[in-house]
Design a protein around this motif. Structure first.
Motif, PDB file in Angstrom:
ATOM      1  N   ARG A  79      -2.018  23.483 -13.705  1.00 45.73           N
ATOM      2  CA  ARG A  79      -1.191  22.466 -13.063  1.00 45.73           C
ATOM      3  C   ARG A  79      -1.561  22.319 -11.600  1.00 45.73           C
ATOM      4  O   ARG A  79      -1.626  23.294 -10.856  1.00 45.73           O
ATOM      5  N   GLU A  80      -1.791  21.062 -11.176  1.00 45.52           N
ATOM      6  CA  GLU A  80      -2.081  20.785  -9.780  1.00 45.52           C
ATOM      7  C   GLU A  80      -0.780  20.704  -8.990  1.00 45.52           C
ATOM      8  O   GLU A  80       0.289  20.430  -9.537  1.00 45.52           O
ATOM      9  N   ARG A  81      -0.894  20.948  -7.682  1.00 46.13           N
ATOM     10  CA  ARG A  81       0.286  20.895  -6.828  1.00 46.13           C
ATOM     11  C   ARG A  81       0.929  19.498  -6.899  1.00 46.13           C
ATOM     12  O   ARG A  81       0.249  18.484  -6.858  1.00 46.13           O
ATOM     13  N   ASN A  82       2.253  19.480  -7.002  1.00 45.78           N
ATOM     14  CA  ASN A  82       3.064  18.259  -7.060  1.00 45.78           C
ATOM     15  C   ASN A  82       2.835  17.431  -8.323  1.00 45.78           C
ATOM     16  O   ASN A  82       3.334  16.310  -8.432  1.00 45.78           O
ATOM     17  N   GLU A  83       2.111  17.954  -9.282  1.00 42.88           N
ATOM     18  CA  GLU A  83       1.925  17.252 -10.546  1.00 42.88           C
ATOM     19  C   GLU A  83       3.163  17.432 -11.418  1.00 42.88           C
ATOM     20  O   GLU A  83       3.661  18.547 -11.589  1.00 42.88           O
ATOM     21  N   ASN A  84       3.669  16.335 -11.949  1.00 44.37           N
ATOM     22  CA  ASN A  84       4.833  16.402 -12.833  1.00 44.37           C
ATOM     23  C   ASN A  84       4.430  16.881 -14.221  1.00 44.37           C
ATOM     24  O   ASN A  84       3.439  16.420 -14.781  1.00 44.37           O
ATOM     25  N   ILE A 134      16.297  12.698  -6.063  1.00 42.81           N
ATOM     26  CA  ILE A 134      15.435  13.787  -6.531  1.00 42.81           C
ATOM     27  C   ILE A 134      15.071  13.453  -7.972  1.00 42.81           C
ATOM     28  O   ILE A 134      15.877  13.640  -8.894  1.00 42.81           O
ATOM     29  N   GLY A 136      11.410  12.489 -10.799  1.00 43.65           N
ATOM     30  CA  GLY A 136      10.216  13.128 -11.337  1.00 43.65           C
ATOM     31  C   GLY A 136      10.624  14.302 -12.206  1.00 43.65           C
ATOM     32  O   GLY A 136      11.521  14.188 -13.036  1.00 43.65           O
ATOM     33  N   ASP A 137       9.978  15.448 -12.017  1.00 42.71           N
ATOM     34  CA  ASP A 137      10.433  16.655 -12.719  1.00 42.71           C
ATOM     35  C   ASP A 137      11.850  17.011 -12.306  1.00 42.71           C
ATOM     36  O   ASP A 137      12.613  17.582 -13.080  1.00 42.71           O
TER      37      ASP A 137
END
Length: 252
Positions: A79-84, A134, A136-137
């Motif tokens: 998982r990449e940073r900030n990837e949902n 807030i 996204g995820d």
């Protein structure tokens, strides 16, 4: 000059007056099984509570609904940073809360809500700021454990002493993800045992093995006549997930 002053006063008044009104603020909450996927409709969902941490007032409540998510993305890919991890169809509860000022909240997930013997509470706290969504995820609460359901013997079942006692249990992750031999959630790495007791004294400990049917573990044993309690537990030494179910039966 007078018109300019009056206009400035009017704008200041309007700004101050509108500031008294609450702003709708969205917060997405998801419950994710430890070492597994999101908890959604397939297991009845997670019950979410968003509470004012100071007063205990419930600001929003509801169930996570939707799918468990993409297995490949959640379990296998880095998982990449900030990837949902979640997509639109992934289980979650979206709350829209009207607030006038920042509020410190407690967010709770009771999951899986339809399996009372397995339901655990996971929680966190954060500030909600008016108008600052807030999404996204969103807020992801990790829910550890297994759902363990004893299928056999049935509660209060009478079994002849001459007959072998078959112990059978269904074991899944908290999201409903299946446990299979050699699968993503590998039955071979889990310890599953039945602890049999009579009059509060343990009389037998039986190792249970996964069968051909996914998530189903079984074993057989012989017992003398008496009243018995059976406890089936599952333990994953790698992830630390645990789960337990109990029942009582009778040997004639």
């Amino acid at each position: 000059m007078r018109i300019t002053v009056l206009r400035s006063f009017f704008l200041l008044f309007i700004f101050a007056f509108t500031g008294l009104y609450a702003q709708e603020t969205a917060i997405m909450v998801r419950a994710k099984a430890k070492d597994a996927k999101f908890i959604g409709s397939s297991v009845g969902g997670a019950k979410i509570y968003i509470k004012n941490a100071e007063t205990g007032e419930i600001l929003a409540e509801g169930l996570t609904k939707g799918s468990t998510g993409n297995t490949e993305k959640i379990m296998n890919r880095p998982r990449e940073r900030n990837e949902n991890l979640a997509k639109e169809s992934t289980a979650g509860f979206l709350a829209n809360i009207d607030i006038k000022e920042p509020v410190f909240v407690t967010v709770e997930a009771h999951a899986p809500i339809n399996k009372k013997q397995a339901t655990v509470i996971s929680s966190t706290q954060l500030w909600l700021i008016p108008g600052k969504d807030i999404t996204g995820d969103g807020v992801v609460l990790e829910v550890p454990g297994f759902v363990v359901d004893i299928l056999s013997p049935q509660t209060h079942e009478r079994i002849p002493q001459t007959k072998e006692v078959e112990i059978m249990a269904n074991i899944i992750l908290m999201c409903g993800c299946p446990v299979t031999e050699g699968g993503i959630w590998d039955a071979n790495q889990y310890e599953v045992k039945a602890l049999i007791s009579s009059e509060n004294k343990q009389v037998n400990e039986v190792e249970m093995k996964v069968g051909e049917k996914p998530s189903t573990f079984s074993a057989k044993t012989n017992l003398d006549a008496g009243l018995y309690e059976i406890t089936v537990y599952a333990f994953d030494p790698a992830a630390g997930n645990t789960g337990v179910d109990k029942t009582n039966f009778i040997i004639n």
